[in-house]
Design an enzyme around this catalytic site. Structure first.
Site, PDB file in Angstrom:
ATOM      1  CG  ASP A 152     -58.104  20.242  51.653  1.00 36.40           C
ATOM      2  OD1 ASP A 152     -58.843  20.376  50.665  1.00 36.40           O
ATOM      3  OD2 ASP A 152     -57.388  21.165  52.087  1.00 36.40           O
ATOM      4  CE  LYS A 153     -61.418  22.903  50.193  1.00 28.61           C
ATOM      5  NZ  LYS A 153     -60.121  22.450  49.686  1.00 28.61           N
ATOM      6  CB  SER A 154     -67.013  18.657  54.647  1.00 26.49           C
ATOM      7  OG  SER A 154     -66.498  19.690  55.457  1.00 26.49           O
TER       8      SER A 154
END
Length: 416
Positions: free
Chosen positions: A208-210
């Site tokens: 769920d990170k960039s």
């Protein structure tokens, strides 16, 4: 208190504000292009999956990714590793603290932060947060007065902590600062990237990170000797540490430290390197979505949005607001009602939820008595108990954002 025949709430059997699934990573929501997929396939077909093979540093996917990270963030050194948790641990291991040192970290964070401190052989000491859920600088001073030897500061849910004030305070005590920028990859204070204010910056490339590689992370630092030690701890054995340096490496004995196999593999590095090309696009979408929703909700009485420490000093991948004065039970109901309306939401202080962003659930650290844990950190307990957390995908459309606002406007009056 929670029912009204006139609201038509979905949680009570009425029509939902939206029927499409709210896009989140665990439902397969990704920000990926065919070019990103091609980079992974190329790495798989190379049959070279280990970062330390016959190739030079510059020829490996991991080496190229690290060089590009250093250039993008303006750091001297970058080290790709297996997770954001290991990046934090590597920073503390490389920093040379005495084993078992007390290390300050905020009480509002993900459980991985104190876990990383424990993994590095140290003792987490929790610091209160303020009403905006940032690390409380005044309480940090108290913890430093009591003997903390390092600070791990977290940009929780993508919002920057007050890094100038924290670094100034840590400098007065002569202690290092590790930035847990795991939840804020790409966010800035002014023109400076989060993760570059402290002595170390730790990042994640988890789902769920960039930058989404499923699992993974990286570490930034300007200290060449600390970087060398971190590479050894991560698993650069038999002089492989030397590959990370042009010219003569620092005088670090690579047989003097244990190796923990915290490396990033070539396939994940290939994906992360490709994703880096479109990172500015993703960050712009996060800001667009957050600012649209925040502007609409800021006009609603009863919603207390977080105030950033500086203009646009946030990532925008999550919306966290407080229902000031609401009980944990009210907040839990509110989150359930939003979910029924088609917007994923979570009450961070829900007593029936094993949410590991709530410090009283860290039994490995605070023990089994949640009430006693909350009593020890009353301000953080209050603010977290009032907080609602909603994920904001970069793939949200303006209509999705409007659906969120509609759902909040629909549910809020039923709190009474």
């Amino acid at each position: 208190m929670f029912t009204s025949e006139e609201t038509g709430l979905a949680v009570e059997g009425g029509p939902a504000a939206r029927t499409e699934p709210w896009p989140t990573y665990d439902k397969g929501d990704v920000f990926i292009s065919p070019e990103d997929e091609a980079a992974v396939i190329k790495a798989v077909r190379s049959r070279l999956y280990f970062r330390y093979d016959h190739r030079s540093y510059e020829e490996t996917c991991t080496g190229r990714f690290e060089r590009r990270l250093a250039e993008r963030f303006g750091a001297r050194h970058a080290l790709a590793c297996s997770s954001g948790t290991t990046a934090i641990s590597l920073a503390l291991l490389a920093g040379g603290l005495e084993p078992g040192s007390p290390v300050a970290c905020p009480a509002f964070t993900f459980a991985a932060t104190p876990s990383a401190i424990i993994l590095a052989g140290h003792t987490p000491v929790l610091v209160e947060c303020d009403a905006d859920l940032h690390m409380d600088v005044a309480d940090l001073k108290r913890v430093l007065d009591e003997g903390a030897k390092a600070v791990v500061v977290v940009h929780m849910r993508g919002f920057a902590s007050d890094m100038p004030a924290i670094c100034e305070l840590a400098g007065e005590y002569g202690v290092p600062v590790v930035e847990d920028a795991v939840p804020a990859l790409g966010a800035r204070i002014g023109d400076r990237h989060l993760g570059t204010f402290g002595d170390f910056g730790a990042f994640s490339t988890q789902s769920d990170k960039s930058l989404n590689t499923g699992e993974g992370g990286f570490l930034l630092t300007d200290d060449p000797e600390a970087y060398a030690r971190a590479t050894v701890f991560s698993g650069a054995y038999e002089d492989r540490m030397n590959r990370h340096f042009e010219g003569t490496p620092p005088p670090v004995d690579d047989l003097a430290y244990p190796i923990f196999s915290f490396r990033m593999d070539e396939i994940r590095a290939a994906l992360a390197d490709a994703l880096l090309d479109r990172l500015p696009d993703r960050l712009a979408l996060h800001h667009r979505n957050y600012e649209h929703v925040a502007q609409c909700l800021g006009e609603i009485s009863g919603i207390t949005l977080r105030t950033p420490v500086a203009p646009r000093a946030y990532l925008g991948e999550a919306l966290v607001f407080r229902l000031e004065g609401a009980s944990p039970e009210q907040c839990a109901w509110f989150a359930r009602a939003l979910c029924a309306e088609g917007v994923d939401a979570r009450a961070l202080g829900d007593r029936g939820d094993k949410n590991v962003r709530s410090f009283w659930n860290w039994r490995f650290l605070v023990g089994p008595d949640a009430d006693a844990a909350r009593a020890a950190l009353p301000r953080t307990a209050r603010y977290v108990s009032e907080a609602i957390d909603i994920p904001l995908s970069a793939n949200l459309t303006p209509r999705d954002c409007d659906d969120l606002v509609t759902a909040v406007r629909k549910v809020l009056p039923a709190l009474g």
